[in-house]
Scaffold this active site. Structure first.
Site, PDB file in Angstrom:
ATOM      1  N   ASP A 171      29.806 -74.255 -23.025  1.00  0.00           N
ATOM      2  CA  ASP A 171      30.868 -74.436 -22.026  1.00  0.00           C
ATOM      3  C   ASP A 171      30.567 -73.806 -20.670  1.00  0.00           C
ATOM      4  O   ASP A 171      31.217 -74.133 -19.684  1.00  0.00           O
ATOM      5  CB  ASP A 171      32.182 -73.819 -22.540  1.00  0.00           C
ATOM      6  CG  ASP A 171      32.798 -74.622 -23.667  1.00  0.00           C
ATOM      7  OD1 ASP A 171      32.213 -75.652 -24.049  1.00  0.00           O
ATOM      8  OD2 ASP A 171      33.855 -74.221 -24.175  1.00  0.00           O
TER       9      ASP A 171
ATOM     10  N   ARG B 113      33.072 -67.381 -38.096  1.00  0.00           N
ATOM     11  CA  ARG B 113      34.103 -66.541 -37.496  1.00  0.00           C
ATOM     12  C   ARG B 113      34.522 -65.531 -38.563  1.00  0.00           C
ATOM     13  O   ARG B 113      34.431 -65.796 -39.755  1.00  0.00           O
ATOM     14  CB  ARG B 113      35.295 -67.379 -37.040  1.00  0.00           C
ATOM     15  CG  ARG B 113      34.848 -68.508 -36.121  1.00  0.00           C
ATOM     16  CD  ARG B 113      35.908 -69.144 -35.269  1.00  0.00           C
ATOM     17  NE  ARG B 113      35.275 -70.226 -34.504  1.00  0.00           N
ATOM     18  CZ  ARG B 113      34.848 -70.109 -33.241  1.00  0.00           C
ATOM     19  NH1 ARG B 113      35.014 -68.973 -32.587  1.00  0.00           N
ATOM     20  NH2 ARG B 113      34.255 -71.120 -32.620  1.00  0.00           N
TER      21      ARG B 113
ATOM     22  N   ASP C 162      32.405 -64.774 -25.071  1.00  0.00           N
ATOM     23  CA  ASP C 162      33.330 -63.680 -24.758  1.00  0.00           C
ATOM     24  C   ASP C 162      33.832 -62.944 -25.993  1.00  0.00           C
ATOM     25  O   ASP C 162      33.806 -61.712 -26.051  1.00  0.00           O
ATOM     26  CB  ASP C 162      34.566 -64.264 -24.045  1.00  0.00           C
ATOM     27  CG  ASP C 162      34.384 -64.326 -22.552  1.00  0.00           C
ATOM     28  OD1 ASP C 162      33.271 -64.029 -22.083  1.00  0.00           O
ATOM     29  OD2 ASP C 162      35.344 -64.703 -21.857  1.00  0.00           O
TER      30      ASP C 162
ATOM     31  N   ASP D 172      31.378 -70.925 -19.724  1.00  0.00           N
ATOM     32  CA  ASP D 172      32.651 -70.343 -19.290  1.00  0.00           C
ATOM     33  C   ASP D 172      32.600 -68.818 -19.176  1.00  0.00           C
ATOM     34  O   ASP D 172      33.619 -68.145 -19.329  1.00  0.00           O
ATOM     35  CB  ASP D 172      33.769 -70.768 -20.248  1.00  0.00           C
ATOM     36  CG  ASP D 172      33.508 -70.336 -21.682  1.00  0.00           C
ATOM     37  OD1 ASP D 172      32.401 -69.813 -21.964  1.00  0.00           O
ATOM     38  OD2 ASP D 172      34.386 -70.524 -22.533  1.00  0.00           O
TER      39      ASP D 172
ATOM     40  N   GLY E 156      30.837 -70.223 -31.800  1.00  0.00           N
ATOM     41  CA  GLY E 156      30.245 -71.564 -31.826  1.00  0.00           C
ATOM     42  C   GLY E 156      28.750 -71.488 -31.572  1.00  0.00           C
ATOM     43  O   GLY E 156      28.295 -70.627 -30.822  1.00  0.00           O
TER      44      GLY E 156
ATOM     45  N   ARG F 183      37.607 -76.178 -22.687  1.00  0.00           N
ATOM     46  CA  ARG F 183      39.048 -76.022 -22.803  1.00  0.00           C
ATOM     47  C   ARG F 183      39.627 -75.447 -21.507  1.00  0.00           C
ATOM     48  O   ARG F 183      40.549 -76.007 -20.931  1.00  0.00           O
ATOM     49  CB  ARG F 183      39.379 -75.107 -23.988  1.00  0.00           C
ATOM     50  CG  ARG F 183      40.296 -75.759 -25.012  1.00  0.00           C
ATOM     51  CD  ARG F 183      40.362 -74.952 -26.289  1.00  0.00           C
ATOM     52  NE  ARG F 183      39.206 -75.234 -27.129  1.00  0.00           N
ATOM     53  CZ  ARG F 183      39.239 -76.029 -28.190  1.00  0.00           C
ATOM     54  NH1 ARG F 183      40.355 -76.616 -28.552  1.00  0.00           N
ATOM     55  NH2 ARG F 183      38.142 -76.258 -28.894  1.00  0.00           N
TER      56      ARG F 183
ATOM     57  N   THR G 164      26.879 -70.283 -25.051  1.00  0.00           N
ATOM     58  CA  THR G 164      27.993 -71.211 -25.218  1.00  0.00           C
ATOM     59  C   THR G 164      27.731 -72.413 -24.337  1.00  0.00           C
ATOM     60  O   THR G 164      27.326 -72.268 -23.191  1.00  0.00           O
ATOM     61  CB  THR G 164      29.356 -70.574 -24.833  1.00  0.00           C
ATOM     62  OG1 THR G 164      30.234 -71.624 -24.373  1.00  0.00           O
ATOM     63  CG2 THR G 164      29.244 -69.570 -23.715  1.00  0.00           C
TER      64      THR G 164
END
Lengths: 320, 320, 320, 320
Positions: free
Chosen positions: C128, C72, C103, C130, C11, C172, C126
């Site tokens: 996020d 991707r 990741d 995360d 992303g 998520r 990212t």
């Protein structure tokens, strides 16, 4: 600790309201009464003090400035003024005072503690980021985002006219706004009070990049390192390239606080209450290496702010 | 009409790119070749001309400034310069020229038509809104939104310090930016070149509203009607209230164009192509009473811009 | 190190372009050739590779997304795909590869290093946040500012209608966007996947604050912890108070990067080049306790992200 | 006219506060008492009425939503409800009522006038711009700027992933937001309820532009013409190109009003007071051909809104 007071002093900074909100809500949740003091030390001397409920801080987290207002106080610089202030705190039953401001405001808090035994805690609020013990002051992140936005707008018109733009930003002794906003804004040159600067090499770089076909050249200068208008005139004279000065001025102090400023303001505010509740005094709150800290006010005031030289050199490398 | 040219001239204005895009796409859809001329009349004289495809205008609708760049041209003011320009148009096969700019740029287009028979169409682009035949020029709506945003930021800090803020905006002969942004920004006072202004009544109003408990007082002044710094100093001297000047300067020319500016720019651009295709020349495009119009360039240049007095008086009534 | 390659994978995140710019400029300044690889690992396999000059990265620092595009790649998940990728790197003389992504993108880089001896460096991008080994990923600060802006807009209309607003944000497995934006936006309730959440106590709190006269109630929920629409329906049913769901979706990935994201992206990019030049491989760059770090990729991937529980509890205390 | 009342009804729209401010200040300047009625017709029935001073409208011009709050009222749809409302107006001495809202709110005002002889004036406030007698409603310009900003953010991420973005905007019967924001945002396709739309030609266009190397394809659809999620799924299925839906939802109602909305709101508000003072009733205020107008409410409600077909076709021509 039954009752605490809050005041904002010196120049305002976006995020002050988020700190006021956090102090108030966290204190109320602990059963502590909160008194808002208006117009800084001046308002304290004059007794402009009112009780704050949870509603007093509703819908303020997103607002710039300070709902408590701020002012400079000549009277507070005198022992008599500070005695009046201490009396007011006693009359209103305020046992601990949280002061939001910069170096000068902290010095005031310290005198109040030393002379009258008032428990004081300082929260660093200044867009200049000129306080050494903390990595960030409240308001700095918003100010650099504001300057970056200004640079964006100038880039459009500057590129259309193929001009040099010189932007003079706040920072009398400390070039942090210029340095951070300059890098984030993609400026070709950053001029700050902490580092020597060669005017001739700037002119050479302007001419070199012009020859390479670059449409614009952006210079960010901290107010303590030069006047944009003077620099623009010298550049035009020396290089023959059109140069325009912009001084965003007080715009930098205003605006909705950024998420980062609201977050550290919230954490600083919450920590200030906890530190007071633990019975500490003459501490200042900050963020160091990503951790919220509280350190001795005296010690904090003695640390000398230095510039991040690596970052300064990175700024220059990127503009090549 | 087989080939048209586009140039942007004079000061840049947000929305110019949206007009360039519309001209290019609408012309290409009609099977007309489009030539972009860089750096205004100067670039025309120098032959800085290239063919534009639909990709040349991709992803530019949202960008401020002008991808064709702009410049002032001394040479074009001479008959010899204009002859060179006309030659270039012939060499590149450009039969119709669309000029984006203000009054001065239109006068240039007119001379080119009169002296060399080139078909020219003007599109009004200037943040000042100082062109009388059209209700709006491209860039004006963006500029007033930018100033309104500046006022918002100043209001925060101004209210926190209970200061007067004086904002000096663009507009040498025309107070439209000051007037519209002043009303939209909720300014207490608007000073424009078209209307007399009494300094004493401003000071009286500042004192009256201060006494009523108002935290800030915002003055918007068009550059043609006074210097913010002077006014700030006079206010401080006369009223004793702190006053701060801000001059947003070239920020007003930049930034992403507003939806309104993109829309009229798109319509103006599309109409300019149609008018050229109809074989007309020396026409300027505009919007009058919500309708897109094209009128004679000569006539357009002779109409005198007047200020909307009702709006000016409304501004004052609202500040009471 | 004579030639390095850059690719963006997974992303996109605002700030990727600032990192690409820093990598390119810092490498060029060191005399290293820079190859841009388009469309992530897929483009690498297909040989979508071009040389980058200093102009390739002009005027991109302020743009969201990635100028190198991203995609991707199923093929890269196979040993055959990775062999093709390694061949391409050899053909184009790329000795070190800098991968911008999350990741999954790092795991790909690791396989490339292990199987084919390619030197790889990862930069965490990212929205996020995360990724456990770094305090901040590129894009996170911009995303929380975007969500805070969304909350601001919803607050207006929510307060006018005295409704509950439920905002579903990205995340998520990781609630960082919800938690940080929730606190900064002054949300009354934050729901994240890492913490248990009692629906009844939310309803009780909605009713209590309604009774106290509060005009709006804002809930921020991470997508991994619930659907805004479901929560809105359950709240209406349970409390009788109107509730509206908003899902800003991909807006969170876009927009001009914040100053903070541009700064860390610039530092990460510069450091990635230095680490490569030092001859290191399989390292990921990050920021820990305000310091730019590089750590082993394997180790980095094994650290488990945890939530800041103190911050979560602070969020709840502030809403009282 | 000694006393007037103001209420906001139906959905809120940015700029309502600017109108409330203008009504209040202009009325007070004329020596008329102003009563604010909270929560629309519902609040009127319940007597939620309070006197407004000039301070009640300080610092609200820049705020979205409505400080008077809004609500829908079932009771007001009944003759008994309207009788209660009329009684309240009499009890509070309100001789003229200014209603801010859309069609439905105006119908309510009309019934109040017809049945109880109350003087009523309507001001059109709705982001949808679905009221035929006026060129613009308050809130529309802000909403299209908000959608244009959303498109900008999606464009970044959409181009990085080479995806189709489908944005579903407000507008059940009226496609004005989709049409204006689509053009201003540079969307490739606009789908509105007023015009037929061929799904196959959209798919063909997506594939054609993809082949031409275009990185993104943006579709703006009015909620009355289709669901973004459905369209995204159909596009993916039919073209094989990734498509993502975004529904900004209530974000469109919020946010700081644009300069344009504040200006027309101010003018509408001032005119509403003047019209009441002239003794007129059952009039609605609007802007037609750049002039502020007031027309008969009955007549206004009978005019059918039509779409600007030229603009629709222009949208399609520009995307070629």
């Amino acid at each position: 600790m039954n009752t605490i007071g809050i005041l904002t002093s010196g120049g305002d900074a976006p995020g002050m309201n988020a700190a006021i909100r956090a102090i108030t809500r966290v204190a109320l949740a602990k059963g502590i009464k909160v008194m808002g003091i208006q117009r800084g030390y001046n308002g304290l001397i004059n007794g402009e003090i009112f009780e704050m409920g949870r509603d007093s801080v509703s819908d303020i987290i997103q607002r710039g400035g300070t709902v408590l207002k701020t002012a400079r106080s000549e009277e507070f610089r005198t022992p008599e003024g500070r005695e009046k202030a201490a009396n007011m705190l006693r009359i209103f039953g305020i046992e601990g005072l949280i002061v939001l401001g910069g170096d000068g405001s902290f010095s005031g808090a310290q005198l109040l503690s030393n002379e009258h035994g008032i428990k004081t805690i300082g929260i660093p609020c200044t867009i200049d980021n000129d306080i050494a013990y903390t990595d960030f002051t409240i308001g700095f992140d918003t100010a650099i985002n504001t300057v970056v936005e200004v640079i964006n707008k100038l880039r459009d018109t500057s590129a259309s006219h193929e001009r040099v733009s010189i932007i003079e930003v706040m920072g009398r002794r400390c070039g942090d706004i210029a340095l951070h906003a300059g890098i984030a804004g993609g400026a070709e040159c950053v001029i700050i009070p902490e580092m020597n600067f060669e005017f001739d090499s700037l002119c050479r770089s302007i001419i070199e990049t012009k020859v390479l076909g670059k449409l614009h050249y952006i210079v960010v200068v901290a107010e303590g390192a030069g006047k944009a208008q003077d620099i623009a005139e010298r550049i035009e004279k020396c290089t023959g390239v059109q140069a325009r000065a912009t001084v965003p001025g007080h715009i930098q102090r205003g605006g909705m606080p950024s998420a980062f400023d609201r977050l550290i303001a919230t954490k600083f505010g919450a920590t200030a209450v906890e530190v007071l509740v633990e019975g500490k005094s003459q501490r200042v709150i900050g963020i160091k290496d990503s951790k919220i800290i509280d350190i001795d006010m005296n010690e904090a005031l003695s640390i000398k702010k230095t510039v991040d030289k690596d970052l300064y050199h990175l700024a220059n490398n990127l503009s090549i």
